[in-house]
Design a protein around this motif. Structure first.
Motif, PDB file in Angstrom:
ATOM      1  N   VAL A 159       0.833  -1.198   0.000  1.00 41.81           N
ATOM      2  CA  VAL A 159       0.000   0.000   0.000  1.00 41.81           C
ATOM      3  C   VAL A 159       0.872   1.254   0.000  1.00 41.81           C
ATOM      4  N   LYS A 160       1.866   1.285   0.881  1.00 42.61           N
ATOM      5  CA  LYS A 160       2.762   2.446   0.948  1.00 42.61           C
ATOM      6  C   LYS A 160       3.496   2.650  -0.370  1.00 42.61           C
ATOM      7  N   SER A 161       3.938   1.562  -0.965  1.00 41.07           N
ATOM      8  CA  SER A 161       4.641   1.640  -2.243  1.00 41.07           C
ATOM      9  C   SER A 161       3.716   2.158  -3.336  1.00 41.07           C
ATOM     10  N   THR A 162       2.474   1.714  -3.325  1.00 44.99           N
ATOM     11  CA  THR A 162       1.503   2.170  -4.323  1.00 44.99           C
ATOM     12  C   THR A 162       1.245   3.664  -4.199  1.00 44.99           C
ATOM     13  N   ILE A 163       1.068   4.142  -2.990  1.00 41.76           N
ATOM     14  CA  ILE A 163       0.816   5.566  -2.765  1.00 41.76           C
ATOM     15  C   ILE A 163       2.009   6.400  -3.214  1.00 41.76           C
ATOM     16  N   ARG A 164       3.203   5.954  -2.863  1.00 47.39           N
ATOM     17  CA  ARG A 164       4.407   6.690  -3.284  1.00 47.39           C
ATOM     18  C   ARG A 164       4.530   6.719  -4.801  1.00 47.39           C
ATOM     19  N   SER A 165       4.244   5.600  -5.445  1.00 46.31           N
ATOM     20  CA  SER A 165       4.345   5.527  -6.898  1.00 46.31           C
ATOM     21  C   SER A 165       3.306   6.418  -7.568  1.00 46.31           C
ATOM     22  N   LEU A 166       2.091   6.412  -7.048  1.00 46.03           N
ATOM     23  CA  LEU A 166       1.036   7.260  -7.603  1.00 46.03           C
ATOM     24  C   LEU A 166       1.375   8.738  -7.417  1.00 46.03           C
ATOM     25  N   ALA A 167       1.908   9.072  -6.242  1.00 48.49           N
ATOM     26  CA  ALA A 167       2.265  10.470  -5.967  1.00 48.49           C
ATOM     27  C   ALA A 167       3.386  10.942  -6.891  1.00 48.49           C
ATOM     28  N   ALA A 168       4.298  10.040  -7.213  1.00 51.28           N
ATOM     29  CA  ALA A 168       5.445  10.419  -8.038  1.00 51.28           C
ATOM     30  C   ALA A 168       5.127  10.422  -9.529  1.00 51.28           C
ATOM     31  N   ASP A 169       4.393   9.408  -9.996  1.00 52.02           N
ATOM     32  CA  ASP A 169       4.236   9.222 -11.442  1.00 52.02           C
ATOM     33  C   ASP A 169       2.797   9.107 -11.918  1.00 52.02           C
ATOM     34  N   GLY A 170       1.836   9.133 -10.997  1.00 52.52           N
ATOM     35  CA  GLY A 170       0.453   8.988 -11.415  1.00 52.52           C
ATOM     36  C   GLY A 170       0.139   7.564 -11.854  1.00 52.52           C
ATOM     37  N   TYR A 171      -1.066   7.367 -12.372  1.00 48.41           N
ATOM     38  CA  TYR A 171      -1.514   6.031 -12.761  1.00 48.41           C
ATOM     39  C   TYR A 171      -0.703   5.478 -13.931  1.00 48.41           C
ATOM     40  N   ALA A 172      -0.329   6.366 -14.875  1.00 56.86           N
ATOM     41  CA  ALA A 172       0.382   5.924 -16.070  1.00 56.86           C
ATOM     42  C   ALA A 172       1.735   5.314 -15.736  1.00 56.86           C
ATOM     43  N   GLY A 173       2.350   5.767 -14.647  1.00 54.66           N
ATOM     44  CA  GLY A 173       3.670   5.266 -14.287  1.00 54.66           C
ATOM     45  C   GLY A 173       3.649   4.082 -13.349  1.00 54.66           C
ATOM     46  N   LEU A 174       2.453   3.560 -13.077  1.00 56.90           N
ATOM     47  CA  LEU A 174       2.326   2.473 -12.106  1.00 56.90           C
ATOM     48  C   LEU A 174       2.553   1.120 -12.785  1.00 56.90           C
TER      49      LEU A 174
END
Length: 207
Positions: free
Chosen positions: A19-34
């Motif tokens: 969950v923490k990793s997902t939030i950080r990834s979304l904050a950094a790159d948005g959905y497209a970068g996930l």
């Protein structure tokens, strides 16, 4: 501290890491970068664990949304329950928590935009949204009902007032994220307090 590759961790801890990793990834790159690879690499777990616990990225995003909403709601409920004043005081406690420095994080704007964008296309996300927002609605409706009783307001459209207040809170949060130079957290809190004054003055009284 990063977990060693072969350290054993409990299932709940694995979920929390994802969950923490997902939030950080979304904050950094948005959905497209996930991606599964990016999330699991950040969490330092195998890609198979994501599929094992959630089945898909979208299911993980839904879980992350529900987890954030749940923890934030629990903090607000705790603040309201600790308040020993009137119903208006309790509503003010709700506002203070909503716009407190400790809880406000503008870096969550990207994750929240992803969450909201998925509601129309994901039945699971739509259900999570209804559950989370339904609990907020219950709290606000209860507080506004108590204020109406304490102030002896008559023929108040509490349902409309609740929906309007929820929309205003969402709008203030987004505005705060997008243009913090124009409206501060204290300004947002004052807007809410002015709304309470207007409510107690009878602006939602049915004609």
């Amino acid at each position: 501290m990063r977990i060693k590759k072969f350290d054993r961790i409990e299932p709940d801890e694995r979920k929390a890491l994802l969950v923490k990793s997902t939030i950080r990834s979304l904050a950094a790159d948005g959905y497209a970068g996930l991606s599964v690879r990016k999330i699991t690499k950040e969490a330092n777990v195998s890609q198979g664990l994501l599929n094992h616990h959630f089945g898909s990225i979208n299911a993980l995003i839904t879980y992350a949304y529900f987890d954030i909403s749940k923890r934030f709601l629990e903090s607000i409920v705790a603040q309201v329950e600790r308040c020993e004043g009137s119903a208006s005081d309790k509503l003010d406690a709700f506002f203070r928590c909503n716009f407190a420095d400790d809880y406000f994080d503008k870096e969550l704007l990207k994750p929240w935009l992803v969450f909201w964008s998925l509601i129309r296309d994901s039945a699971e996300m739509a259900e999570a949204y209804e559950v989370s927002n339904g609990k907020v609605e219950e709290i606000l409706f209860s507080l506004l009902t108590a204020i109406s009783e304490e102030d002896k307001l008559i023929n108040v459209d509490i349902s409309l007032a609740t929906q309007g207040l929820m929309a205003m809170l969402d709008g203030l949060w987004v505005r705060q994220c997008l243009a913090p130079e124009h409206i501060s957290l204290s300004d947002s809190l004052q807007v809410c307090r002015n709304w309470t004054k207007a409510y107690r003055a009878g602006v939602f009284t049915a004609s």
